[in-house]
Design a protein around this motif. Structure first.
Motif, PDB file in Angstrom:
ATOM      1  N   LYS A 175       0.845  -1.190   0.000  1.00 24.46           N
ATOM      2  CA  LYS A 175       0.000   0.000   0.000  1.00 24.46           C
ATOM      3  C   LYS A 175       0.878   1.237   0.000  1.00 24.46           C
ATOM      4  O   LYS A 175       1.839   1.323   0.780  1.00 24.46           O
ATOM      5  CB  LYS A 175      -0.920  -0.001   1.227  1.00 24.46           C
ATOM      6  N   ARG A 176       0.536   2.164  -0.864  1.00 21.60           N
ATOM      7  CA  ARG A 176       1.266   3.426  -0.941  1.00 21.60           C
ATOM      8  C   ARG A 176       0.668   4.419   0.042  1.00 21.60           C
ATOM      9  O   ARG A 176      -0.548   4.654   0.063  1.00 21.60           O
ATOM     10  CB  ARG A 176       1.192   4.002  -2.350  1.00 21.60           C
ATOM     11  N   TRP A 177       1.538   5.004   0.875  1.00 25.21           N
ATOM     12  CA  TRP A 177       1.125   5.987   1.871  1.00 25.21           C
ATOM     13  C   TRP A 177       1.744   7.339   1.519  1.00 25.21           C
ATOM     14  O   TRP A 177       2.939   7.443   1.309  1.00 25.21           O
ATOM     15  CB  TRP A 177       1.575   5.566   3.269  1.00 25.21           C
ATOM     16  N   ILE A 178       0.895   8.356   1.483  1.00 24.29           N
ATOM     17  CA  ILE A 178       1.328   9.731   1.258  1.00 24.29           C
ATOM     18  C   ILE A 178       0.987  10.524   2.511  1.00 24.29           C
ATOM     19  O   ILE A 178      -0.175  10.618   2.904  1.00 24.29           O
ATOM     20  CB  ILE A 178       0.664  10.342   0.018  1.00 24.29           C
ATOM     21  N   VAL A 179       2.015  11.089   3.150  1.00 24.39           N
ATOM     22  CA  VAL A 179       1.866  11.740   4.450  1.00 24.39           C
ATOM     23  C   VAL A 179       2.276  13.208   4.328  1.00 24.39           C
ATOM     24  O   VAL A 179       3.335  13.510   3.766  1.00 24.39           O
ATOM     25  CB  VAL A 179       2.726  11.038   5.513  1.00 24.39           C
ATOM     26  N   HIS A 180       1.446  14.094   4.851  1.00 21.88           N
ATOM     27  CA  HIS A 180       1.737  15.525   4.884  1.00 21.88           C
ATOM     28  C   HIS A 180       1.727  16.026   6.327  1.00 21.88           C
ATOM     29  O   HIS A 180       1.089  15.442   7.203  1.00 21.88           O
ATOM     30  CB  HIS A 180       0.702  16.318   4.075  1.00 21.88           C
ATOM     31  N   GLU A 181       2.415  17.142   6.541  1.00 22.27           N
ATOM     32  CA  GLU A 181       2.493  17.729   7.871  1.00 22.27           C
ATOM     33  C   GLU A 181       1.124  18.252   8.316  1.00 22.27           C
ATOM     34  O   GLU A 181       0.254  18.533   7.494  1.00 22.27           O
ATOM     35  CB  GLU A 181       3.534  18.838   7.899  1.00 22.27           C
ATOM     36  N   PRO A 182       0.922  18.382   9.618  1.00 15.14           N
ATOM     37  CA  PRO A 182      -0.397  18.779  10.144  1.00 15.14           C
ATOM     38  C   PRO A 182      -0.795  20.189   9.725  1.00 15.14           C
ATOM     39  O   PRO A 182       0.045  21.070   9.562  1.00 15.14           O
ATOM     40  CB  PRO A 182      -0.220  18.701  11.662  1.00 15.14           C
ATOM     41  N   VAL A 183      -2.090  20.361   9.579  1.00 15.45           N
ATOM     42  CA  VAL A 183      -2.658  21.711   9.457  1.00 15.45           C
ATOM     43  C   VAL A 183      -3.221  22.155  10.802  1.00 15.45           C
ATOM     44  O   VAL A 183      -3.464  23.348  11.024  1.00 15.45           O
ATOM     45  CB  VAL A 183      -3.761  21.765   8.381  1.00 15.45           C
ATOM     46  N   HIS A 184      -3.435  21.217  11.706  1.00 15.78           N
ATOM     47  CA  HIS A 184      -3.910  21.501  13.065  1.00 15.78           C
ATOM     48  C   HIS A 184      -3.190  20.522  13.989  1.00 15.78           C
ATOM     49  O   HIS A 184      -3.673  19.423  14.253  1.00 15.78           O
ATOM     50  CB  HIS A 184      -5.433  21.321  13.154  1.00 15.78           C
ATOM     51  N   PRO A 185      -2.013  20.901  14.490  1.00 18.28           N
ATOM     52  CA  PRO A 185      -1.210  19.965  15.283  1.00 18.28           C
ATOM     53  C   PRO A 185      -1.922  19.507  16.552  1.00 18.28           C
ATOM     54  O   PRO A 185      -2.658  20.270  17.178  1.00 18.28           O
ATOM     55  CB  PRO A 185       0.054  20.772  15.624  1.00 18.28           C
ATOM     56  N   ASP A 186      -1.697  18.260  16.908  1.00 13.62           N
ATOM     57  CA  ASP A 186      -2.196  17.677  18.153  1.00 13.62           C
ATOM     58  C   ASP A 186      -3.691  17.926  18.365  1.00 13.62           C
ATOM     59  O   ASP A 186      -4.123  18.482  19.390  1.00 13.62           O
ATOM     60  CB  ASP A 186      -1.424  18.238  19.359  1.00 13.62           C
ATOM     61  N   ARG A 205      -2.355  18.758  -1.529  1.00 12.46           N
ATOM     62  CA  ARG A 205      -1.880  19.016  -2.894  1.00 12.46           C
ATOM     63  C   ARG A 205      -0.421  19.458  -2.910  1.00 12.46           C
ATOM     64  O   ARG A 205       0.201  19.565  -3.966  1.00 12.46           O
ATOM     65  CB  ARG A 205      -2.754  20.076  -3.566  1.00 12.46           C
ATOM     66  N   GLY A 206       0.148  19.715  -1.725  1.00 10.78           N
ATOM     67  CA  GLY A 206       1.524  20.177  -1.640  1.00 10.78           C
ATOM     68  C   GLY A 206       2.517  19.036  -1.590  1.00 10.78           C
ATOM     69  O   GLY A 206       2.174  17.853  -1.737  1.00 10.78           O
ATOM     70  N   GLU A 207       3.763  19.380  -1.343  1.00 10.23           N
ATOM     71  CA  GLU A 207       4.822  18.380  -1.292  1.00 10.23           C
ATOM     72  C   GLU A 207       4.657  17.497  -0.065  1.00 10.23           C
ATOM     73  O   GLU A 207       4.432  17.976   1.043  1.00 10.23           O
ATOM     74  CB  GLU A 207       6.189  19.075  -1.242  1.00 10.23           C
ATOM     75  N   ALA A 208       4.783  16.206  -0.274  1.00  8.21           N
ATOM     76  CA  ALA A 208       4.580  15.250   0.808  1.00  8.21           C
ATOM     77  C   ALA A 208       5.781  15.210   1.742  1.00  8.21           C
ATOM     78  O   ALA A 208       6.924  15.361   1.315  1.00  8.21           O
ATOM     79  CB  ALA A 208       4.317  13.866   0.239  1.00  8.21           C
ATOM     80  N   HIS A 209       5.508  14.995   3.014  1.00 13.69           N
ATOM     81  CA  HIS A 209       6.580  14.739   3.981  1.00 13.69           C
ATOM     82  C   HIS A 209       7.133  13.335   3.782  1.00 13.69           C
ATOM     83  O   HIS A 209       8.337  13.097   3.950  1.00 13.69           O
ATOM     84  CB  HIS A 209       6.032  14.898   5.399  1.00 13.69           C
ATOM     85  N   LEU A 210       6.255  12.410   3.394  1.00 10.23           N
ATOM     86  CA  LEU A 210       6.648  11.020   3.185  1.00 10.23           C
ATOM     87  C   LEU A 210       5.757  10.418   2.114  1.00 10.23           C
ATOM     88  O   LEU A 210       4.531  10.566   2.154  1.00 10.23           O
ATOM     89  CB  LEU A 210       6.507  10.223   4.487  1.00 10.23           C
TER      90      LEU A 210
END
Length: 401
Positions: A175-186, A205-210
């Motif tokens: 499975k492919r996972w695309i992870v982005h940084e939070p927009v609302h942390p914690d 839509r931005g650059e993925a963290h992972l």
């Protein structure tokens, strides 16, 4: 006079420690807590063989043979959850509840590209239940488990975040996972991603963290709030998600506030009515603030904290027939042990557990402390009346033949 500590927590739940290092991350708890927990995603390749936990045959058994009902299963396709009526039906003669899983309907949905989400596996599949219990004890936060079964080249949900930390264990397929940084942390539990739908969509839509593909044996840890979306590759994908429902400082503040308000119930002035004709709180706020601050300084949230924490999990299984046989056949040689996952605490002479509380005279406290070690004991060494009482209470269970 006893010199034992006033508070003692059972150690039985700690005997299976090391889940993080042995099965999930290759990191010890201290290293994981210092460098990863709640801070950043962690990908662990080849964490282990998870075939003892879950499998394709486990999916088929749960869906077709266990008589599961909603909400133990959801079905999702292209980011939307299908109505329960589309995959449930009556159980037939002798089991005419209307919301049992319909394996034919589920097969048709799955063949059409839908993802099957088996929820709360800690209640329905024993190997997963054992793992979540051990992990929850090790982390100090409650853990639940879902399984996601996705057909090739399909996805169940759009980019979103969870309000709990997750460990993703890839069981079968890729499975492919695309992870982005939070927009609302914690995020707190009442702050779902749908409250920030536009920001989530824009961030996705931005650059993925992972951006990575998980294969069998891989584990991905994501703190709550991190955006993610996943898509099966060229074959059926099965993964487990272990959801860690972290206690937060905000939750502790809620417990403290509730404890303070409970104290204020005994204050006659605070129970008094506001003046007639009052049109706002301003005239009373100074007094209320002062009394509330005093109550907060005095309040002890620990009892409420432990009570709520115990309520967030379930004790280990107890077989009524085996329990009755143990009571009826009790002898000096009967082996017994503390029931698993009780969250037992001895405060003074009171033993509080997930199945209730018991008070003991000081003469019994040394024996209570012995059973809290989680080891197997001979009933004769503890005292038969004592053992019978705890067997009937569901605190002790038979430990074998």
């Amino acid at each position: 006079m006893s010199t034992a500590p006033a508070t003692l927590r059972d150690t039985a739940a700690h005997t299976g420690g090391g889940v993080l290092e042995a099965r999930l991350t290759h990191l010890g708890r201290e290293e994981f807590a210092r460098d990863v927990w709640g801070r950043t995603p962690l990908l662990t390749r080849g964490a282990g063989d998870f075939s003892d936990l879950f499998s394709a045959s486990a999916v088929d058994e749960l869906v077709s043979r266990r008589g599961l009902r909603t909400p133990f299963l959801r079905v999702a396709k292209d980011g939307s959850t299908l109505p329960e009526s589309s995959f449930t039906s009556s159980g037939g003669v002798g089991a005419t509840v209307a919301d049992q899983l319909d394996d034919t309907a589920l097969w048709r949905s799955f063949a059409d590209g839908a993802t099957l989400v088996l929820q709360a596996l800690q209640r329905t599949w024993e190997p997963v239940a054992e793992l979540t219990s051990r992990l929850g004890t090790e982390l100090g936060h409650p853990v639940q488990a879902n399984a996601y079964v996705t057909p090739p080249q399909n996805r169940g949900f759009d980019a979103h975040y969870d309000v709990h930390d997750v460990f993703v264990l890839q069981i079968a397929g890729t499975k492919r996972w695309i992870v982005h940084e939070p927009v609302h942390p914690d995020p707190l539990r009442d702050q779902p991603w749908t409250d920030h739908r536009a920001a989530v969509a824009d961030a996705a839509r931005g650059e993925a963290h992972l951006d990575t593909v998980l294969g069998p044996g891989d584990v991905l840890y994501l703190p709550r709030g991190w955006l993610h979306a996943a898509e099966a590759q060229g074959e059926v994908s099965i993964h487990l998600t272990l959801g860690v429902h972290a206690w937060t400082r905000h939750a502790l503040a809620e417990q403290l506030t509730r404890a303070a308000l409970a104290l204020l119930r005994d204050d006659p002035e605070m129970r008094g009515s506001l003046p007639l004709g009052v049109d706002g709180p301003d005239g009373e706020l100074a007094l209320v603030r002062r009394r509330l601050v005093e109550a907060l300084a005095e309040a002890d949230p620990a009892p409420l904290f432990h009570r709520v924490r115990r309520g967030q999990g379930r004790p280990g299984p107890l077989g009524p027939l085996a329990q009755l046989a143990a009571v009826d056949g009790l002898s000096a040689g009967t082996p017994v042990r503390l029931r698993e996952a009780l969250e037992a605490r001895l405060d003074g002479g009171r033993l509080s557990t997930r199945v209730g509380w018991l008070d003991f005279p000081e003469t019994d406290l040394p024996v209570v402390r012995r059973v809290l070690d989680g080891e197997v004991h001979r009933s004769g060494d503890l005292g038969l009346p004592f053992v019978e009482r705890l067997l009937r209470a569901g605190v002790l269970v038979p430990a074998g033949p």
